[in-house]
Design an enzyme around this catalytic site. Structure first.
Site, PDB file in Angstrom:
ATOM      1  N   THR A 125       0.778  -1.322  -0.173  1.00 49.84           N
ATOM      2  CA  THR A 125      -0.019   0.117  -0.034  1.00 49.84           C
ATOM      3  C   THR A 125       0.664   1.274   0.017  1.00 49.84           C
ATOM      4  O   THR A 125       2.034   1.291   0.526  1.00 49.84           O
ATOM      5  CB  THR A 125      -0.855  -0.010   1.195  1.00 49.84           C
ATOM      6  OG1 THR A 125      -1.541   1.332   1.332  1.00 49.84           O
ATOM      7  CG2 THR A 125      -0.091  -0.260   2.479  1.00 49.84           C
ATOM      8  N   ASP A 126       0.401   2.181  -0.537  1.00 47.50           N
ATOM      9  CA  ASP A 126       1.041   3.685  -0.437  1.00 47.50           C
ATOM     10  C   ASP A 126       0.827   4.093   0.940  1.00 47.50           C
ATOM     11  O   ASP A 126       1.625   5.332   1.268  1.00 47.50           O
ATOM     12  CB  ASP A 126       0.214   4.640  -1.453  1.00 47.50           C
ATOM     13  CG  ASP A 126      -1.233   4.961  -1.206  1.00 47.50           C
ATOM     14  OD1 ASP A 126      -1.705   4.210  -0.174  1.00 47.50           O
ATOM     15  OD2 ASP A 126      -1.689   5.920  -1.818  1.00 47.50           O
ATOM     16  N   GLU A 127       0.122   3.582   1.888  1.00 46.85           N
ATOM     17  CA  GLU A 127       0.072   4.153   3.361  1.00 46.85           C
ATOM     18  C   GLU A 127       1.467   3.951   4.074  1.00 46.85           C
ATOM     19  O   GLU A 127       1.544   4.705   5.013  1.00 46.85           O
ATOM     20  CB  GLU A 127      -0.880   3.606   4.029  1.00 46.85           C
ATOM     21  CG  GLU A 127      -2.407   3.741   3.106  1.00 46.85           C
ATOM     22  CD  GLU A 127      -3.505   3.785   3.957  1.00 46.85           C
ATOM     23  OE1 GLU A 127      -3.524   3.639   5.306  1.00 46.85           O
ATOM     24  OE2 GLU A 127      -4.716   3.485   3.387  1.00 46.85           O
ATOM     25  N   TYR A 149      -1.976   0.225  10.985  1.00 48.90           N
ATOM     26  CA  TYR A 149      -2.439  -0.611   9.636  1.00 48.90           C
ATOM     27  C   TYR A 149      -1.043  -0.342   8.722  1.00 48.90           C
ATOM     28  O   TYR A 149      -0.361  -1.243   8.356  1.00 48.90           O
ATOM     29  CB  TYR A 149      -3.753  -0.237   8.820  1.00 48.90           C
ATOM     30  CG  TYR A 149      -3.321  -0.473   7.481  1.00 48.90           C
ATOM     31  CD1 TYR A 149      -3.641  -1.953   7.130  1.00 48.90           C
ATOM     32  CD2 TYR A 149      -3.501   0.602   6.324  1.00 48.90           C
ATOM     33  CE1 TYR A 149      -3.465  -2.223   5.738  1.00 48.90           C
ATOM     34  CE2 TYR A 149      -3.585  -0.236   5.091  1.00 48.90           C
ATOM     35  CZ  TYR A 149      -3.486  -1.400   4.805  1.00 48.90           C
ATOM     36  OH  TYR A 149      -3.513  -1.764   3.496  1.00 48.90           O
ATOM     37  N   LYS A 153       1.878  -3.132   7.490  1.00 45.39           N
ATOM     38  CA  LYS A 153       2.169  -3.237   6.118  1.00 45.39           C
ATOM     39  C   LYS A 153       3.723  -3.001   5.513  1.00 45.39           C
ATOM     40  O   LYS A 153       4.534  -3.557   4.779  1.00 45.39           O
ATOM     41  CB  LYS A 153       1.346  -2.471   5.049  1.00 45.39           C
ATOM     42  CG  LYS A 153      -0.046  -2.800   5.184  1.00 45.39           C
ATOM     43  CD  LYS A 153      -0.428  -4.083   4.640  1.00 45.39           C
ATOM     44  CE  LYS A 153      -0.399  -4.267   3.243  1.00 45.39           C
ATOM     45  NZ  LYS A 153      -0.681  -5.501   2.485  1.00 45.39           N
TER      46      LYS A 153
END
Ligand code: NAD
Ligand code: TYD
Length: 335
Positions: A125-127, A149, A153
């Site tokens: 993810t870009d997060e 979260y 990741k």
């Protein structure tokens, strides 16, 4: 590549990817390996369940013997991992399952990849880059996750890097921006707003609603994963997004416009703690492999809204039981 294990294939993006893969590659066999948490749903795969090239195993990626059994039983040569706990707000309430599945589960899959010589692709993810105040994140940027979260990741991404370097596992990672489209669980903002609007319920907008996301159509993301799986360089990370950013307030208004509902349904609610105000991806590296997203945000949103309007059978029953319990905790008790 012939026999592909898809952990998390009963979730939103995974199920779209399974359908895409079976249609695109007539000689591939696909085995979904999924724990069926609250977010996993066999309805997502209903239209392909009789396909002879598809099999389903209920299992947990933290359970190493179960993963090994699945690999042996189906002569698996490739893993594309979608399995994760995925909702930021739930990770703020309780991060336990996030650390287990997203970090330890990835470790279990990497061990299997090492032991059986599997090709491993990880859906990231870009997060992991955190809030990007200016410019756009490149794959070489440092990871600064700001939610439990995103941190779980990021932990997975770092483990993968270590297994590539140390154990020569043939792994790649894609870091995708927010996906929208069919079969997304209605806790994520777009399906939550669409289904609430259909029921004339408030659309709870966090903070000032000026946060920005790059909302991409799920099938564009699936195509990018396919491309990296087949043509990406081992050990590399590829960002996946449109490069087009939208404010949440504009996304909410666009949904209401498409449904012919009044803007008075928008309700400002307390902000998410540690809310990342903006993600932005530089997708030059992926474009170098010849990829372009097919949908603009407006096209992706239009298709998504239409799907939820036409598929009430799918989402209506999800908005009960555990969902209502979560909704109460997240939206009614936090006021
Ligand atoms: P989702 O929450 O819809 O589905 C997750 C799936 O994983 C479910 O089917 C669930 O049952 C399964 N699962 C959870 N824990 C498991 C475990 N321990 N063992 C086996 N299966 C387990 O998620 P999604 O939105 O489809 O996201 C898929 C992947 O893509 C995730 O890794 C997520 O981090 C990543 N991602 C999502 C987005 C997005 O916008 N949704 C954007 C970028 C990246
Ligand atoms: P979400 O779908 O949870 O994805 P992300 O992982 O990017 O946070 O939320 C997308 C954006 O929408 C994010 O800026 C938070 C905001 N949001 C709301 O304003 N209200 C909501 O009820 C939810 C779930 C999200």
């Amino acid at each position: 590549m012939r026999n592909i294990l898809i952990p998390g294939g009963a979730g939103f993006i995974g199920s779209n990817f399974v359908r895409y893969l079976l249609a695109r590659y007539p000689d591939y066999r696909v085995v979904v390996f999924d724990k069926l948490t609250y977010a996993g749903n066999l309805d997502n795969l209903r239209d392909i369940e009789t396909n002879p090239r598809y099999a389903f195993i209920r299992g947990d990626i933290c359970d190493a013997p179960a993963v090994e059994r699945a690999v042996r039983a189906h002569a698996i040569d490739t893993v594309v991992n979608f399995a994760a706990e995925t909702h930021v707000d739930r990770s703020i309430m309780d991060a336990d399952a996030f650390i287990r599945t997203d970090v330890y589960g990835t470790y279990v899959l990497l061990e299997a990849a090492k032991k059986f010589g599997l090709r491993y692709h990880h859906v990231g993810t870009d997060e992991v880059y955190g809030w990007v105040a200016e410019g756009s994140s490149r794959e070489t940027d440092r990871l600064l996750p700001r939610s439990p979260y995103a941190a779980s990741k990021a932990g997975a991404d770092l483990l993968i890097h270590a297994y590539v370097v140390t154990h020569k596992v043939a792994a790649t990672i894609t870091r995708g921006a927010n996906n929208i489209g069919p079969y997304q669980y209605p806790e994520k903002v777009v399906p939550l707003f669409i289904t609430n609007a259909l029921d004339n319920l408030p659309l709870p907008l966090y903070g000032d609603g000026r946060q920005q996301r790059d909302y991409q159509f799920v099938l564009d993301h699936c195509e990018a994963i396919d491309l990296v799986l087949h043509r990406g360089s081992i050990g590399q990370v590829y960002n996946v997004g449109t490069g087009q950013e939208t404010c949440n307030i504009d996304m909410a208004r666009a949904i209401l416009r498409l449904l012919g509902k009044p803007e008075s349904l928008i309700q400002y609610v307390p902000d998410r703690p540690g809310h990342d105000r903006r993600y932005s991806l530089d997708v030059t590296k992926l474009r170098g492999l010849g990829w372009e997203p097919e949908h603009t945000f407006a096209e992706a949103l239009e298709k998504t809204v239409r799907w939820y309007v036409e598929n009430e059978w799918w989402w209506r029953k999800l908005k009960s039981g555990e969902y209502l319990e979560y909704y109460r905790k997240q939206y009614l008790e936090r006021r």
